[in-house]
Design a protein around this motif. Sequence first.
Motif, PDB file in Angstrom:
ATOM      1  N   LYS A  58      12.496  -7.805 -12.888  1.00 47.71           N
ATOM      2  CA  LYS A  58      12.194  -6.441 -12.511  1.00 47.71           C
ATOM      3  C   LYS A  58      12.386  -6.263 -11.007  1.00 47.71           C
ATOM      4  CE  LYS A  58       8.442  -6.265 -15.946  1.00 47.71           C
ATOM      5  NZ  LYS A  58       6.981  -6.099 -16.111  1.00 47.71           N
ATOM      6  N   SER A  59      12.555  -4.999 -10.612  1.00 51.42           N
ATOM      7  CA  SER A  59      12.538  -4.701  -9.189  1.00 51.42           C
ATOM      8  C   SER A  59      11.150  -5.027  -8.653  1.00 51.42           C
ATOM      9  CB  SER A  59      12.862  -3.227  -8.958  1.00 51.42           C
ATOM     10  OG  SER A  59      14.164  -2.940  -9.423  1.00 51.42           O
ATOM     11  N   ALA A  60      11.063  -5.270  -7.348  1.00 53.50           N
ATOM     12  CA  ALA A  60       9.788  -5.708  -6.775  1.00 53.50           C
ATOM     13  C   ALA A  60       9.385  -4.817  -5.610  1.00 53.50           C
ATOM     14  CB  ALA A  60       9.900  -7.157  -6.313  1.00 53.50           C
ATOM     15  N   VAL A  61       8.075  -4.695  -5.411  1.00 54.38           N
ATOM     16  CA  VAL A  61       7.523  -4.043  -4.230  1.00 54.38           C
ATOM     17  C   VAL A  61       6.464  -4.986  -3.664  1.00 54.38           C
ATOM     18  CG1 VAL A  61       5.811  -2.760  -5.592  1.00 54.38           C
ATOM     19  CG2 VAL A  61       6.443  -1.970  -3.305  1.00 54.38           C
ATOM     20  N   HIS A  62       6.488  -5.177  -2.338  1.00 54.32           N
ATOM     21  CA  HIS A  62       5.612  -6.149  -1.692  1.00 54.32           C
ATOM     22  C   HIS A  62       4.669  -5.443  -0.723  1.00 54.32           C
ATOM     23  CE1 HIS A  62       7.994  -9.495  -3.299  1.00 54.32           C
ATOM     24  NE2 HIS A  62       9.052  -8.758  -3.022  1.00 54.32           N
ATOM     25  N   SER A 106     -10.655  -3.410  -4.197  1.00 53.66           N
ATOM     26  CA  SER A 106     -11.261  -2.613  -5.268  1.00 53.66           C
ATOM     27  C   SER A 106     -10.267  -1.652  -5.905  1.00 53.66           C
ATOM     28  CB  SER A 106     -12.470  -1.831  -4.725  1.00 53.66           C
ATOM     29  OG  SER A 106     -12.061  -0.929  -3.712  1.00 53.66           O
ATOM     30  N   ARG A 107      -9.067  -1.586  -5.353  1.00 50.90           N
ATOM     31  CA  ARG A 107      -8.058  -0.660  -5.857  1.00 50.90           C
ATOM     32  C   ARG A 107      -6.821  -1.383  -6.379  1.00 50.90           C
ATOM     33  NH1 ARG A 107     -11.140   1.209  -1.935  1.00 50.90           N
ATOM     34  NH2 ARG A 107     -11.769   3.393  -1.918  1.00 50.90           N
ATOM     35  N   ILE A 108      -6.873  -2.708  -6.430  1.00 54.72           N
ATOM     36  CA  ILE A 108      -5.697  -3.487  -6.819  1.00 54.72           C
ATOM     37  C   ILE A 108      -5.290  -3.205  -8.260  1.00 54.72           C
ATOM     38  CG2 ILE A 108      -7.081  -5.499  -7.483  1.00 54.72           C
ATOM     39  CD1 ILE A 108      -3.584  -5.513  -5.850  1.00 54.72           C
ATOM     40  N   LEU A 109      -6.257  -2.967  -9.152  1.00 57.04           N
ATOM     41  CA  LEU A 109      -5.914  -2.685 -10.547  1.00 57.04           C
ATOM     42  C   LEU A 109      -5.158  -1.362 -10.676  1.00 57.04           C
ATOM     43  CD1 LEU A 109      -9.131  -3.854 -12.452  1.00 57.04           C
ATOM     44  CD2 LEU A 109      -6.978  -5.086 -12.109  1.00 57.04           C
ATOM     45  N   ASP A 110      -5.508  -0.389  -9.838  1.00 58.91           N
ATOM     46  CA  ASP A 110      -4.779   0.881  -9.842  1.00 58.91           C
ATOM     47  C   ASP A 110      -3.337   0.671  -9.391  1.00 58.91           C
ATOM     48  OD1 ASP A 110      -6.986   2.941 -10.417  1.00 58.91           O
ATOM     49  OD2 ASP A 110      -7.837   1.798  -8.764  1.00 58.91           O
ATOM     50  N   ALA A 111      -3.151  -0.211  -8.402  1.00 62.59           N
ATOM     51  CA  ALA A 111      -1.795  -0.499  -7.923  1.00 62.59           C
ATOM     52  C   ALA A 111      -0.982  -1.206  -9.000  1.00 62.59           C
ATOM     53  CB  ALA A 111      -1.867  -1.353  -6.659  1.00 62.59           C
ATOM     54  N   ILE A 112      -1.610  -2.148  -9.709  1.00 68.38           N
ATOM     55  CA  ILE A 112      -0.914  -2.854 -10.791  1.00 68.38           C
ATOM     56  C   ILE A 112      -0.484  -1.873 -11.881  1.00 68.38           C
ATOM     57  CG2 ILE A 112      -1.212  -4.536 -12.646  1.00 68.38           C
ATOM     58  CD1 ILE A 112      -3.022  -6.127 -10.743  1.00 68.38           C
ATOM     59  N   ALA A 113      -1.388  -0.936 -12.209  1.00 71.34           N
ATOM     60  CA  ALA A 113      -1.058   0.061 -13.234  1.00 71.34           C
ATOM     61  C   ALA A 113       0.085   0.962 -12.776  1.00 71.34           C
ATOM     62  CB  ALA A 113      -2.297   0.895 -13.553  1.00 71.34           C
ATOM     63  N   LEU A 148       4.878  -6.636  -8.732  1.00 69.34           N
ATOM     64  CA  LEU A 148       4.076  -6.305  -7.560  1.00 69.34           C
ATOM     65  C   LEU A 148       3.668  -7.591  -6.853  1.00 69.34           C
ATOM     66  CD1 LEU A 148       2.436  -4.380  -5.768  1.00 69.34           C
ATOM     67  CD2 LEU A 148       0.564  -4.558  -7.440  1.00 69.34           C
ATOM     68  N   GLY A 149       4.026  -7.690  -5.578  1.00 68.00           N
ATOM     69  CA  GLY A 149       3.620  -8.838  -4.768  1.00 68.00           C
ATOM     70  C   GLY A 149       2.616  -8.398  -3.724  1.00 68.00           C
ATOM     71  N   THR A 150       1.489  -9.091  -3.632  1.00 69.40           N
ATOM     72  CA  THR A 150       0.471  -8.756  -2.633  1.00 69.40           C
ATOM     73  C   THR A 150       0.096  -9.994  -1.843  1.00 69.40           C
ATOM     74  OG1 THR A 150      -1.395  -9.166  -4.135  1.00 69.40           O
ATOM     75  CG2 THR A 150      -0.485  -6.935  -4.104  1.00 69.40           C
ATOM     76  N   GLU A 151      -0.325  -9.783  -0.601  1.00 68.24           N
ATOM     77  CA  GLU A 151      -0.768 -10.893   0.216  1.00 68.24           C
ATOM     78  C   GLU A 151      -1.752 -10.407   1.262  1.00 68.24           C
ATOM     79  OE1 GLU A 151       2.140 -12.074   3.552  1.00 68.24           O
ATOM     80  OE2 GLU A 151       3.466 -11.411   1.921  1.00 68.24           O
ATOM     81  N   ILE A 152      -2.560 -11.332   1.753  1.00 67.91           N
ATOM     82  CA  ILE A 152      -3.478 -11.073   2.855  1.00 67.91           C
ATOM     83  C   ILE A 152      -2.914 -11.796   4.071  1.00 67.91           C
ATOM     84  CG2 ILE A 152      -5.833 -11.322   3.706  1.00 67.91           C
ATOM     85  CD1 ILE A 152      -6.741 -11.530   0.781  1.00 67.91           C
ATOM     86  N   ASP A 209       7.336  -4.474   2.096  1.00 69.08           N
ATOM     87  CA  ASP A 209       7.562  -3.028   2.012  1.00 69.08           C
ATOM     88  C   ASP A 209       6.468  -2.221   2.697  1.00 69.08           C
ATOM     89  OD1 ASP A 209       9.990  -2.886   0.298  1.00 69.08           O
ATOM     90  OD2 ASP A 209       8.696  -3.912  -1.144  1.00 69.08           O
ATOM     91  N   ILE A 210       5.209  -2.639   2.489  1.00 68.94           N
ATOM     92  CA  ILE A 210       4.073  -1.846   2.949  1.00 68.94           C
ATOM     93  C   ILE A 210       3.038  -2.756   3.598  1.00 68.94           C
ATOM     94  CG2 ILE A 210       2.163  -0.356   2.234  1.00 68.94           C
ATOM     95  CD1 ILE A 210       3.914   0.455  -0.193  1.00 68.94           C
ATOM     96  N   GLY A 211       2.489  -2.306   4.723  1.00 72.01           N
ATOM     97  CA  GLY A 211       1.361  -2.989   5.351  1.00 72.01           C
ATOM     98  C   GLY A 211       0.172  -2.052   5.418  1.00 72.01           C
TER      99      GLY A 211
END
Length: 276
Positions: A89-93, A107-114, A121-125, A141-143
């Motif tokens: 799939k295409s990806a967004v980071h 607390s909003r990560i599930l909304d982002a996954i949906a 979806l790639g996420t990092e701290i 892509d986004i900070g």
Amino acid sequence: MDIRVFKTFIAVAEYKHFSRAAETLYITQAAVSARIKQLEEFYGMQLFIREKNNLRLTPAGDALLPHAHLMVSQMEQSKISLSIASEQKSAVHIAATPNVWDAFFSSRILDAIALFENLTLGTEISVREAIQRKLDDRSLDIGLLTDPIKDDDFVNDLIGHFDLSLVGSRPAFDAGVEDYILIDWGITFQKEHALHHKVIPSFKTSTAMIALEVILSKGGFAYLPSELVTDLVRAQDLYRIETPLQIKRPIFMVYRKNNSNGQLIDQFKSLLSKIQ
């Protein structure tokens, strides 16, 4: 060099017979001979000793055989890798600083996954400097930051705020406490903190959850996200301390101009504005 030439060389070396190799490869014996000749001309040396009813590798052929196997194997592996990549799939980071992750995004990560259910979806701290560097080289892509990146190549959208509360394991707080934890809530917070507080921290961290764990285990004070400590204050596990410090912190969604995932960025920004 055509990889089929190396496959032919391997087949001849295995069967020690041109016609059997031809049958295995579904080509003519003349084609087998032509490919072996092409390989020998390329390396400038004989690869097989041809005697009546006897075909065997020369020392040069022996030396080439493992390399031929490796080249064929790598080529096959590259086909598999490309096939897998074409089906991905295409990806967004997205990356957030530790403080924004704890106070807002976790607390909003599930909304982002949906939202990105049809994407990877790639996420990092990560720290602010690393986020800026990855945005700049387009590996991100986004900070999500508490302070904007002042650079004409970046867009800084203010998407919301979160509140901080000074809380502690006991209700009394003054400049003499020896168990104050200083959390990095961004550049502006640091300036305001230095103006209003003379307390010397015993511990510093960039992560609210680490500070909370220390306070609940050993006692102490820190500025923590109000949303994170509401239930603990209500249960009197923590006490809210009155403070003159500005406790509303902004959240900036930062991305490069002309990002190829511009439509996805707009969707993510719209999502966050709805779930404040």
